[in-house]
Design an enzyme around this catalytic site. Structure first.
Site, PDB file in Angstrom:
ATOM      1  N   LYS A   1       0.534  40.315  28.723  1.00  0.00           N
ATOM      2  CA  LYS A   1      -0.924  40.472  28.695  1.00  0.00           C
ATOM      3  C   LYS A   1      -1.611  39.265  29.350  1.00  0.00           C
ATOM      4  CE  LYS A   1      -0.911  43.325  24.504  1.00  0.00           C
ATOM      5  NZ  LYS A   1      -1.319  43.364  23.075  1.00  0.00           N
TER       6      LYS A   1
ATOM      7  N   TYR B   1      -4.802  52.324  26.171  1.00  0.00           N
ATOM      8  CA  TYR B   1      -4.917  52.208  24.710  1.00  0.00           C
ATOM      9  C   TYR B   1      -5.696  53.371  24.097  1.00  0.00           C
ATOM     10  CZ  TYR B   1      -2.920  47.469  24.514  1.00  0.00           C
ATOM     11  OH  TYR B   1      -2.064  46.389  24.566  1.00  0.00           O
TER      12      TYR B   1
ATOM     13  N   PHE C   1     -11.546  47.441  16.802  1.00  0.00           N
ATOM     14  CA  PHE C   1     -11.211  46.393  17.773  1.00  0.00           C
ATOM     15  C   PHE C   1     -10.994  46.935  19.186  1.00  0.00           C
ATOM     16  CE2 PHE C   1      -7.209  47.534  15.558  1.00  0.00           C
ATOM     17  CZ  PHE C   1      -6.410  47.915  16.628  1.00  0.00           C
TER      18      PHE C   1
ATOM     19  N   ARG D   1      10.954  46.310  21.410  1.00  0.00           N
ATOM     20  CA  ARG D   1       9.977  45.989  20.357  1.00  0.00           C
ATOM     21  C   ARG D   1      10.533  44.917  19.412  1.00  0.00           C
ATOM     22  NH1 ARG D   1       4.752  48.457  20.048  1.00  0.00           N
ATOM     23  NH2 ARG D   1       5.027  48.819  17.819  1.00  0.00           N
TER      24      ARG D   1
ATOM     25  N   THR E   1       3.445  43.282  15.616  1.00  0.00           N
ATOM     26  CA  THR E   1       2.156  43.232  16.325  1.00  0.00           C
ATOM     27  C   THR E   1       1.360  41.974  15.955  1.00  0.00           C
ATOM     28  OG1 THR E   1       2.089  45.632  16.271  1.00  0.00           O
ATOM     29  CG2 THR E   1       0.005  44.507  16.699  1.00  0.00           C
TER      30      THR E   1
ATOM     31  N   ARG F   1       6.651  37.029  19.978  1.00  0.00           N
ATOM     32  CA  ARG F   1       5.387  36.732  19.291  1.00  0.00           C
ATOM     33  C   ARG F   1       5.590  35.718  18.166  1.00  0.00           C
ATOM     34  NH1 ARG F   1       3.993  43.114  19.217  1.00  0.00           N
ATOM     35  NH2 ARG F   1       2.726  43.266  21.101  1.00  0.00           N
TER      36      ARG F   1
ATOM     37  N   ASN G   1      -1.748  38.401  21.522  1.00  0.00           N
ATOM     38  CA  ASN G   1      -0.318  38.428  21.158  1.00  0.00           C
ATOM     39  C   ASN G   1       0.628  38.580  22.357  1.00  0.00           C
ATOM     40  OD1 ASN G   1      -0.881  41.093  21.602  1.00  0.00           O
ATOM     41  ND2 ASN G   1      -0.129  41.851  19.640  1.00  0.00           N
TER      42      ASN G   1
ATOM     43  N   HIS H   1       2.943  43.476  25.441  1.00  0.00           N
ATOM     44  CA  HIS H   1       2.865  44.868  24.990  1.00  0.00           C
ATOM     45  C   HIS H   1       4.222  45.520  25.216  1.00  0.00           C
ATOM     46  CE1 HIS H   1       1.976  49.147  24.839  1.00  0.00           C
ATOM     47  NE2 HIS H   1       2.618  49.237  25.992  1.00  0.00           N
TER      48      HIS H   1
ATOM     49  N   GLU I   1       3.431  55.801  29.802  1.00  0.00           N
ATOM     50  CA  GLU I   1       2.945  54.507  30.290  1.00  0.00           C
ATOM     51  C   GLU I   1       3.577  54.154  31.635  1.00  0.00           C
ATOM     52  OE1 GLU I   1       3.597  51.786  27.017  1.00  0.00           O
ATOM     53  OE2 GLU I   1       2.148  52.848  25.758  1.00  0.00           O
TER      54      GLU I   1
HETATM   55  P1  RTP Z   1       0.905  46.794  21.911  1.00  0.00           P
HETATM   56  O1  RTP Z   1       0.536  48.263  22.066  1.00  0.00           O
HETATM   57  O2  RTP Z   1      -0.048  45.869  22.593  1.00  0.00           O
HETATM   58  O3  RTP Z   1       2.354  46.538  22.216  1.00  0.00           O
HETATM   59  O4  RTP Z   1       0.768  46.468  20.388  1.00  0.00           O
HETATM   60  P2  RTP Z   1       1.408  47.243  19.193  1.00  0.00           P
HETATM   61  O5  RTP Z   1       1.929  48.584  19.586  1.00  0.00           O
HETATM   62  O6  RTP Z   1       2.347  46.306  18.543  1.00  0.00           O
HETATM   63  O7  RTP Z   1       0.145  47.425  18.251  1.00  0.00           O
HETATM   64  P3  RTP Z   1      -1.018  48.490  18.305  1.00  0.00           P
HETATM   65  O8  RTP Z   1      -1.305  48.888  16.909  1.00  0.00           O
HETATM   66  O9  RTP Z   1      -0.768  49.550  19.320  1.00  0.00           O
HETATM   67  O10 RTP Z   1      -2.232  47.590  18.783  1.00  0.00           O
HETATM   68  C1  RTP Z   1      -2.429  47.321  20.140  1.00  0.00           C
HETATM   69  C2  RTP Z   1      -2.962  45.932  20.309  1.00  0.00           C
HETATM   70  O11 RTP Z   1      -4.245  45.855  19.713  1.00  0.00           O
HETATM   71  C3  RTP Z   1      -4.464  44.537  19.271  1.00  0.00           C
HETATM   72  N1  RTP Z   1      -4.837  44.572  17.862  1.00  0.00           N
HETATM   73  N2  RTP Z   1      -5.842  43.881  17.389  1.00  0.00           N
HETATM   74  N3  RTP Z   1      -7.829  42.817  15.697  1.00  0.00           N
HETATM   75  C4  RTP Z   1      -6.867  43.548  15.168  1.00  0.00           C
HETATM   76  O12 RTP Z   1      -6.760  43.752  14.009  1.00  0.00           O
HETATM   77  C5  RTP Z   1      -5.886  44.134  16.086  1.00  0.00           C
HETATM   78  N4  RTP Z   1      -4.928  44.985  15.748  1.00  0.00           N
HETATM   79  C6  RTP Z   1      -4.257  45.259  16.888  1.00  0.00           C
HETATM   80  C7  RTP Z   1      -3.195  43.755  19.456  1.00  0.00           C
HETATM   81  O13 RTP Z   1      -3.316  43.002  20.658  1.00  0.00           O
HETATM   82  C8  RTP Z   1      -2.164  44.842  19.614  1.00  0.00           C
HETATM   83  O14 RTP Z   1      -1.055  44.402  20.357  1.00  0.00           O
END
Ligand code: RTP
Length: 150
Positions: free
Chosen positions: A12, A52, A60, A88, A94, A105, A115, A118, A129
């Site tokens: 990112k 996303y 968020f 992962r 996350t 991370r 973080n 992705h 994707e």
């Molecule tokens: P990613 O898609 O980026 O790999 O992350 P992930 O699957 O581990 O988590 P996901 O739930 O899909 O969330 C995507 C990205 O959103 C941001 N996030 N911010 N402020 C918050 O509470 C919050 N929660 C998630 C993070 O950058 C996360 O990687």
């Protein structure tokens, strides 16, 4: 039994800005996964929203898309046995507060909103994707060390 799969991994904007591209690639290479796609690009806000889209109802979402489109990212496609789940695991949870030491991370960041990386969360989302970020396709080649890894 793991199958050979592909996953989309992105460094990112904060990871690129902090000079962590090589470190993240090194961890995937060391594990034994094979790099079949790699590009540096600056996503538009629209691309971030599309990428996303599953999170569009989250509070968020706006900040996340702004952040994801704020600078260049490095988009990659990695191939290997069970690479979606295994990738992962390399990334860690996350929220960096829950990421174990030894994960990307867990070792390299502290804020869920920054973080550094992705990774696709399932084979189906990986396919979507990869098609979205690599519409031109990825590279197929024989890796001479493959027989030793697998
Ligand atoms: P990613 O898609 O980026 O790999 O992350 P992930 O699957 O581990 O988590 P996901 O739930 O899909 O969330 C995507 C990205 O959103 C941001 N996030 N911010 N402020 C918050 O509470 C919050 N929660 C998630 C993070 O950058 C996360 O990687």
């Amino acid at each position: 039994m793991s199958k050979t799969e592909r996953t989309f991994i992105a460094v990112k904007p904060d990871g690129v800005q902090r000079g962590l591209v090589g470190e993240i690639i090194r961890r995937f290479e060391n594990k034994g996964y094979k790099l079949v796609g790699l590009k540096l690009l600056k996503p538009t806000v629209e691309q971030a929203q599309q990428h996303y889209s599953d999170l569009s109802s989250k509070k968020f979402f706006g900040g996340l898309c702004e952040y994801f489109s704020s600078g260049p990212i490095v988009g990659m496609v990695w191939e290997g046995l069970g690479v979606v789940k295994g990738g992962r695991v390399l990334l860690g949870a996350t929220n960096p507060a829950d990421s174990l030491p030894g994960t990307i991370r867990g070792d390299l960041c502290i804020d869920v909103g920054r973080n550094v990386c992705h990774g696709s969360d399932a084979v189906e989302s990986a396919e979507k994707e990869i098609a979205f970020w690599f519409p031109e396709g990825v590279v197929s080649y024989n890796n001479h060390s493959e027989g030793q890894i697998y």
